[in-house]
Design an enzyme around this catalytic site. Structure first.
Site, PDB file in Angstrom:
ATOM      1  N   SER A   6       0.795  -1.234   0.000  1.00  0.00           N
ATOM      2  CA  SER A   6       0.000   0.000   0.000  1.00  0.00           C
ATOM      3  C   SER A   6       0.833   1.294   0.000  1.00  0.00           C
ATOM      4  O   SER A   6       0.375   2.305   0.512  1.00  0.00           O
ATOM      5  CB  SER A   6      -0.929   0.005   1.211  1.00  0.00           C
ATOM      6  OG  SER A   6      -0.158  -0.032   2.387  1.00  0.00           O
ATOM      7  N   TYR A  11      -0.165   1.828  -7.302  1.00  0.00           N
ATOM      8  CA  TYR A  11      -0.928   1.345  -6.145  1.00  0.00           C
ATOM      9  C   TYR A  11      -2.430   1.536  -6.381  1.00  0.00           C
ATOM     10  O   TYR A  11      -3.224   0.592  -6.272  1.00  0.00           O
ATOM     11  CB  TYR A  11      -0.459   2.101  -4.890  1.00  0.00           C
ATOM     12  CG  TYR A  11      -1.403   2.010  -3.727  1.00  0.00           C
ATOM     13  CD1 TYR A  11      -1.698   0.792  -3.139  1.00  0.00           C
ATOM     14  CD2 TYR A  11      -2.010   3.164  -3.215  1.00  0.00           C
ATOM     15  CE1 TYR A  11      -2.583   0.714  -2.076  1.00  0.00           C
ATOM     16  CE2 TYR A  11      -2.885   3.085  -2.148  1.00  0.00           C
ATOM     17  CZ  TYR A  11      -3.174   1.864  -1.587  1.00  0.00           C
ATOM     18  OH  TYR A  11      -4.046   1.790  -0.542  1.00  0.00           O
ATOM     19  N   THR A  71      -9.135   2.697  -1.717  1.00  0.00           N
ATOM     20  CA  THR A  71      -8.361   3.909  -1.467  1.00  0.00           C
ATOM     21  C   THR A  71      -8.805   5.074  -2.347  1.00  0.00           C
ATOM     22  O   THR A  71      -9.266   4.866  -3.481  1.00  0.00           O
ATOM     23  CB  THR A  71      -6.867   3.631  -1.741  1.00  0.00           C
ATOM     24  OG1 THR A  71      -6.149   4.864  -1.749  1.00  0.00           O
ATOM     25  CG2 THR A  71      -6.662   2.974  -3.085  1.00  0.00           C
TER      26      THR A  71
END
Ligand code: UDP
Length: 328
Positions: free
Chosen positions: A76, A140, A116
């Site tokens: 992450s 990511y 996210t």
């Protein structure tokens, strides 16, 4: 019936395990302990292993009566993902494929996913709405978006319902003082700033002072990790009640610049925090602030630890008591 928490020894995973324990849930945790810490797991049954190991994961599903999964296990770090995207595709995308296939094999139909704000990239609107364009600016975020899309097709084909929670910037530590944030290496702003306050680093490097924001530094929406944990519990409840697949933003809806975070940390800690201005970090959008209206309406979620002073204060309590993190 047990909840399987992948990545449950990590930062947000361990706080979610704590929230599930408070509600008396039966919990099974899978973590390869590459980033996670077994000391962060306050209860439940911990299996140490990797989602990509089919035999290992099969044993976990075989030995437990799992009805829902909360999936955190992933790499992450934005910066690392720009240097080593292959690691992110392998660990995140392939790891999720292995998990979904195993869920399908064992008839587990509910998954809550740790997503996210990086799925949006440079947002078209501030605050960001879930229906806004998703165009990640880093590998990511791209892998997290790919994981969300994979879940969508597993729902279409196999009826596995998902709730994807797109968090903005997690920070803070559990009120018990037992668990907090400990990454190695640490790259996140709040813990790095507090390491400077502790004298463990000479200064904080501020990545970019030429962004189109009021003070030129990046603006982010910081949300307490325990408020995020609560949202996962609510999402499991929604799926158990027959709720359909959905995507929700989780943030406080207020942006703070890197400079403002440093100023508040100086106030909270009463320490000096020298800053050195450096080049922008690749892949960083200028401003990320959430609209969490949908999570409030549909999950009944309401963050209760919203003040940045309190978020940083809880992190400071953890860092002072555990200056080396979980390594005693
Ligand atoms: N940041 C910084 N110095 C650091 C770490 C982070 O200036 O040592 C900035 C980073 O560029 C971003 C913000 O702080 O704008 C939050 O970064 P973090 O890595 O904590 O979270 P992210 O937004 O990448 O999820």
């Amino acid at each position: 019936m047990a909840v399987l928490v992948t990545g449950g020894a990590g930062y947000i995973g361990s706080h979610t395990v704590a929230a599930l324990l408070e509600r008396g849930e039966e919990i099974v945790i899978v973590d390869n302990l590459q980033q996670g810490h077994k000391e962060a797991v306050l209860g439940g049954k911990l299996y140490s292993g990797d989602l990509r190991d089919a035999d290992f994961l099969g044993t976990v599903f075989q030995e437990n009566d799992i009805d829902a999964v909360i999936h955190f296990a992933a790499s992450s770090l934005v910066g690392e993902s720009m240097k080593d995207p292959g690691k992110y595709y392998h660990n995140n995308v392939y790891g999720t494929l292995c998990l979904l296939e195993k869920m399908n094999q064992y008839g587990v139909k509910k998954i809550v996913f740790s997503s996210t704000a990086a799925t949006y990239g440079e947002p078209e609107n501030v605050p960001v709405d879930e229906l806004d364009r998703t165009l990640p600016t880093n590998a990511y975020g791209e892998t997290k978006l790919a994981m969300e899309k994979m879940m969508k097709w597993f729902d279409v084909a196999h009826g596995i319902k998902f709730v994807s929670l797109r968090y903005f910037n997690a920070a803070g530590a559990h009120e018990s003082g037992k668990i907090g944030e400990d990454h190695n290496p640490e790259t996140h702003l709040v813990p790095v700033v507090l390491q400077v306050a502790l004298g463990q680093r000479p200064h904080i490097s501020v990545f970019g002072e030429d962004y189109p924001t009021d003070d030129g530094t990046c603006v982010r929406d910081y949300i307490h990790v325990s408020d995020l944990a609560d949202a996962h519990v609510l999402a499991v409840e929604k799926l158990r009640k027959g709720g359909g697949s959905a995507i929700y933003n989780l943030g406080n809806g207020t942006g703070f610049s890197v400079k403002q975070v440093i100023d508040i940390a100086v106030e909270v800690t009463g320490r000096e925090i020298p800053a050195v201005f450096e080049a922008r970090r690749a892949g960083d959008p200028a401003v990320l602030v959430a609209s969490s209206a949908r999570a409030r309406q549909e999950l009944g979620w309401s963050p209760s630890r919203s003040k940045l002073e309190d978020i940083i204060g809880s992190a400071w309590a953890w860092h002072q008591a555990n200056p080396s993190g979980y390594n005693k």
